[in-house]
Design a protein around this motif. Structure first.
Motif, PDB file in Angstrom:
ATOM      1  N   ALA A  12       0.841  -1.189   0.000  1.00  0.00           N
ATOM      2  CA  ALA A  12       0.000   0.000   0.000  1.00  0.00           C
ATOM      3  C   ALA A  12       0.882   1.247   0.000  1.00  0.00           C
ATOM      4  N   VAL A  13       0.621   2.149  -0.924  1.00  0.00           N
ATOM      5  CA  VAL A  13       1.386   3.388  -1.037  1.00  0.00           C
ATOM      6  C   VAL A  13       0.431   4.531  -1.314  1.00  0.00           C
ATOM      7  N   ALA A  14       0.926   5.744  -1.172  1.00  0.00           N
ATOM      8  CA  ALA A  14       0.102   6.920  -1.423  1.00  0.00           C
ATOM      9  C   ALA A  14      -0.273   7.034  -2.898  1.00  0.00           C
ATOM     10  N   PHE A  15       0.712   6.874  -3.773  1.00  0.00           N
ATOM     11  CA  PHE A  15       0.503   6.923  -5.217  1.00  0.00           C
ATOM     12  C   PHE A  15       1.813   6.528  -5.869  1.00  0.00           C
ATOM     13  N   VAL A  16       1.764   6.297  -7.177  1.00  0.00           N
ATOM     14  CA  VAL A  16       2.955   6.070  -7.982  1.00  0.00           C
ATOM     15  C   VAL A  16       3.103   7.244  -8.940  1.00  0.00           C
ATOM     16  N   ASP A  17       4.292   7.800  -9.027  1.00  0.00           N
ATOM     17  CA  ASP A  17       4.590   8.864  -9.977  1.00  0.00           C
ATOM     18  C   ASP A  17       4.264   8.359 -11.387  1.00  0.00           C
ATOM     19  N   PRO A  18       3.329   8.993 -12.099  1.00  0.00           N
ATOM     20  CA  PRO A  18       2.944   8.500 -13.425  1.00  0.00           C
ATOM     21  C   PRO A  18       4.048   8.576 -14.476  1.00  0.00           C
ATOM     22  N   ARG A  19       5.021   9.438 -14.313  1.00  0.00           N
ATOM     23  CA  ARG A  19       5.955   9.731 -15.388  1.00  0.00           C
ATOM     24  C   ARG A  19       6.845   8.556 -15.804  1.00  0.00           C
ATOM     25  N   PRO A  20       7.413   7.767 -14.870  1.00  0.00           N
ATOM     26  CA  PRO A  20       8.216   6.622 -15.315  1.00  0.00           C
ATOM     27  C   PRO A  20       7.426   5.595 -16.112  1.00  0.00           C
ATOM     28  N   GLY A  21       6.113   5.553 -15.908  1.00  0.00           N
ATOM     29  CA  GLY A  21       5.260   4.633 -16.653  1.00  0.00           C
ATOM     30  C   GLY A  21       4.684   5.235 -17.914  1.00  0.00           C
ATOM     31  N   GLY A  22       5.240   6.370 -18.347  1.00  0.00           N
ATOM     32  CA  GLY A  22       4.778   7.005 -19.583  1.00  0.00           C
ATOM     33  C   GLY A  22       3.620   7.950 -19.390  1.00  0.00           C
ATOM     34  N   GLY A  23       3.261   8.242 -18.138  1.00  0.00           N
ATOM     35  CA  GLY A  23       2.146   9.125 -17.868  1.00  0.00           C
ATOM     36  C   GLY A  23       2.580  10.545 -17.592  1.00  0.00           C
ATOM     37  N   SER A  24       1.650  11.326 -17.069  1.00  0.00           N
ATOM     38  CA  SER A  24       1.896  12.750 -16.854  1.00  0.00           C
ATOM     39  C   SER A  24       0.957  13.263 -15.780  1.00  0.00           C
ATOM     40  N   LEU A  25       1.358  14.335 -15.118  1.00  0.00           N
ATOM     41  CA  LEU A  25       0.483  15.044 -14.184  1.00  0.00           C
ATOM     42  C   LEU A  25      -0.307  16.136 -14.895  1.00  0.00           C
ATOM     43  N   LEU A  26      -0.322  16.116 -16.229  1.00  0.00           N
ATOM     44  CA  LEU A  26      -1.197  16.962 -17.029  1.00  0.00           C
ATOM     45  C   LEU A  26      -2.152  16.056 -17.787  1.00  0.00           C
ATOM     46  N   ASP A  27      -3.437  16.373 -17.748  1.00  0.00           N
ATOM     47  CA  ASP A  27      -4.363  15.594 -18.564  1.00  0.00           C
ATOM     48  C   ASP A  27      -4.354  16.123 -19.989  1.00  0.00           C
ATOM     49  N   ASN A  28      -5.175  15.545 -20.839  1.00  0.00           N
ATOM     50  CA  ASN A  28      -5.290  15.985 -22.230  1.00  0.00           C
ATOM     51  C   ASN A  28      -6.591  16.750 -22.382  1.00  0.00           C
ATOM     52  N   ALA A  29      -6.475  18.076 -22.475  1.00  0.00           N
ATOM     53  CA  ALA A  29      -7.667  18.915 -22.573  1.00  0.00           C
ATOM     54  C   ALA A  29      -8.164  19.044 -24.007  1.00  0.00           C
ATOM     55  N   GLY A  30      -7.468  18.419 -24.957  1.00  0.00           N
ATOM     56  CA  GLY A  30      -7.912  18.424 -26.340  1.00  0.00           C
ATOM     57  C   GLY A  30      -7.670  19.718 -27.075  1.00  0.00           C
ATOM     58  N   SER A  31      -6.858  20.599 -26.511  1.00  0.00           N
ATOM     59  CA  SER A  31      -6.614  21.891 -27.140  1.00  0.00           C
ATOM     60  C   SER A  31      -5.126  22.171 -27.288  1.00  0.00           C
ATOM     61  N   GLY A  32      -4.322  21.107 -27.190  1.00  0.00           N
ATOM     62  CA  GLY A  32      -2.887  21.277 -27.264  1.00  0.00           C
ATOM     63  C   GLY A  32      -2.248  21.526 -25.911  1.00  0.00           C
ATOM     64  N   GLY A  33      -3.052  21.647 -24.877  1.00  0.00           N
ATOM     65  CA  GLY A  33      -2.540  21.839 -23.517  1.00  0.00           C
ATOM     66  C   GLY A  33      -3.242  20.893 -22.568  1.00  0.00           C
ATOM     67  N   GLY A  34      -2.806  20.892 -21.331  1.00  0.00           N
ATOM     68  CA  GLY A  34      -3.400  20.002 -20.343  1.00  0.00           C
ATOM     69  C   GLY A  34      -3.753  20.736 -19.069  1.00  0.00           C
ATOM     70  N   GLU A  35      -4.704  20.190 -18.342  1.00  0.00           N
ATOM     71  CA  GLU A  35      -5.032  20.711 -17.021  1.00  0.00           C
ATOM     72  C   GLU A  35      -4.183  19.974 -15.986  1.00  0.00           C
ATOM     73  N   PRO A  36      -3.605  20.688 -15.030  1.00  0.00           N
ATOM     74  CA  PRO A  36      -2.755  20.031 -14.034  1.00  0.00           C
ATOM     75  C   PRO A  36      -3.557  19.146 -13.088  1.00  0.00           C
ATOM     76  N   LEU A  37      -3.036  17.950 -12.842  1.00  0.00           N
ATOM     77  CA  LEU A  37      -3.599  17.072 -11.818  1.00  0.00           C
ATOM     78  C   LEU A  37      -2.963  17.504 -10.501  1.00  0.00           C
ATOM     79  N   ASN A  38      -3.557  18.526  -9.910  1.00  0.00           N
ATOM     80  CA  ASN A  38      -2.907  19.279  -8.842  1.00  0.00           C
ATOM     81  C   ASN A  38      -3.295  18.851  -7.424  1.00  0.00           C
ATOM     82  N   VAL A  39      -4.171  17.849  -7.313  1.00  0.00           N
ATOM     83  CA  VAL A  39      -4.521  17.265  -6.019  1.00  0.00           C
ATOM     84  C   VAL A  39      -4.554  15.747  -6.182  1.00  0.00           C
ATOM     85  N   ILE A  40      -3.953  15.039  -5.240  1.00  0.00           N
ATOM     86  CA  ILE A  40      -4.013  13.576  -5.226  1.00  0.00           C
ATOM     87  C   ILE A  40      -4.627  13.131  -3.901  1.00  0.00           C
ATOM     88  N   ILE A  41      -5.669  12.301  -3.991  1.00  0.00           N
ATOM     89  CA  ILE A  41      -6.213  11.657  -2.798  1.00  0.00           C
ATOM     90  C   ILE A  41      -5.409  10.378  -2.595  1.00  0.00           C
TER      91      ILE A  41
END
Length: 211
Positions: A12-41
Motif C-alpha cells: 500500500a502506497v500513497a501513489f505512484v509517480d505516473p511519469r516513469p510509466g509514460g504518464g503525466s500530471l497533465l491531462d489531455n484537454a484536447g486543445s494542445g494543452g493540459g489541465e494540471p492534476l494538482n490534487v491527489i487523494i
C-alpha cells in the motif's frame, strides 16, 4: 513521510509517480494543452473514500457535487497515470454546489466556482487506488465559463483549505484530512498548460480518514 513506490511494488502506497510509466500530471484537454492534476487523494486514505460513491460523498462534504441535472457540455478529458492503462477518460466531473448537493451545481454553471475532474490510478503496473484530481476555479457564464486567472492554483487551494480546515461531513459520514505539498511532479509556469494559465507546480497530497 511520503510513500512512493516503483510500478512493481505491491504494498500500500500513497501513489505512484505516473511519469516513469509514460504518464503525466497533465491531462489531455484536447486543445494542445493540459489541465494540471494538482490534487491527489492518497491511496493510504480510508478505502471507502477511494470508491466512486465514497469519493462523491467526500466531495459533497467539501461543497462539490454532480453536474446540474446530470447535463454536461463538452467531451470528457483523458489522463495517463502511468499505471499500464494508457490514456483513460475522467471517472467523474464535479462542481461547486453552493450548499445544495442536488441542484446547487446549476448555480455554479451560471456564477462560476470550483470544479474538478477525477482519475483513478488502478492499472496493472500501479494499482494504488489513488485519485488524481484536476481542480480549477471557473468564471461565470458571461465569461464563457473559462478558467479564472490563476484558476488552477486558486481552485486547488480552495479545495484543500476546505478539506483541512477541520472535520467535514456529509450523509452522516465524517472525515479528517491532512495535506502535504509535493514539488517536481508538475512544471512551473504556463508552458503546456491549458489556456496558457501559469501554475506554481505544487501538487497537494491529501490523506482522507473516515472518523
Amino acid at each position: 513521510m511520503l510513500s512512493y513506490a516503483s510500478p512493481l511494488q505491491k504494498r500500500a502506497v500513497a501513489f505512484v509517480d505516473p511519469r516513469p510509466g509514460g504518464g503525466s500530471l497533465l491531462d489531455n484537454a484536447g486543445s494542445g494543452g493540459g489541465e494540471p492534476l494538482n490534487v491527489i487523494i492518497s491511496g493510504l486514505s480510508s478505502r471507502a473514500v477511494l470508491t466512486d460513491s465514497g469519493f462523491l460523498n467526500f466531495a459533497r462534504s467539501l461543497g462539490l457535487s454532480t453536474e446540474c441535472l446530470g447535463l454536461h457540455l463538452g467531451g470528457p478529458q483523458s489522463a495517463n497515470l502511468g499505471d499500464g492503462h494508457g490514456a483513460v477518460n475522467q471517472t467523474t466531473e464535479l462542481r461547486a454546489d453552493f450548499g445544495n448537493a442536488v441542484l446547487g451545481t446549476c448555480l455554479e454553471s451560471l456564477a462560476g466556482g470550483n470544479h474538478l475532474r477525477m482519475y483513478r490510478q488502478n492499472g496493472p503496473t500501479a494499482n494504488t487506488g489513488a485519485l488524481f484530481l484536476a481542480v480549477s476555479h471557473e468564471e461565470n457564464l458571461a465569461d464563457n465559463h473559462t478558467i479564472s486567472p490563476d484558476g488552477y492554483d486558486v481552485g486547488r487551494d480552495e479545495l484543500v483549505s476546505t478539506a483541512t480546515a477541520g472535520q467535514t461531513s456529509f450523509g452522516g459520514v465524517k472525515y479528517t484530512t491532512t495535506s502535504q505539498s509535493i514539488t517536481g511532479l508538475l512544471p512551473v509556469g504556463s508552458a503546456g498548460i491549458n489556456h496558457g494559465i501559469a501554475i506554481d507546480g505544487v501538487v497537494k497530497l491529501l490523506t482522507v480518514t473516515i472518523v
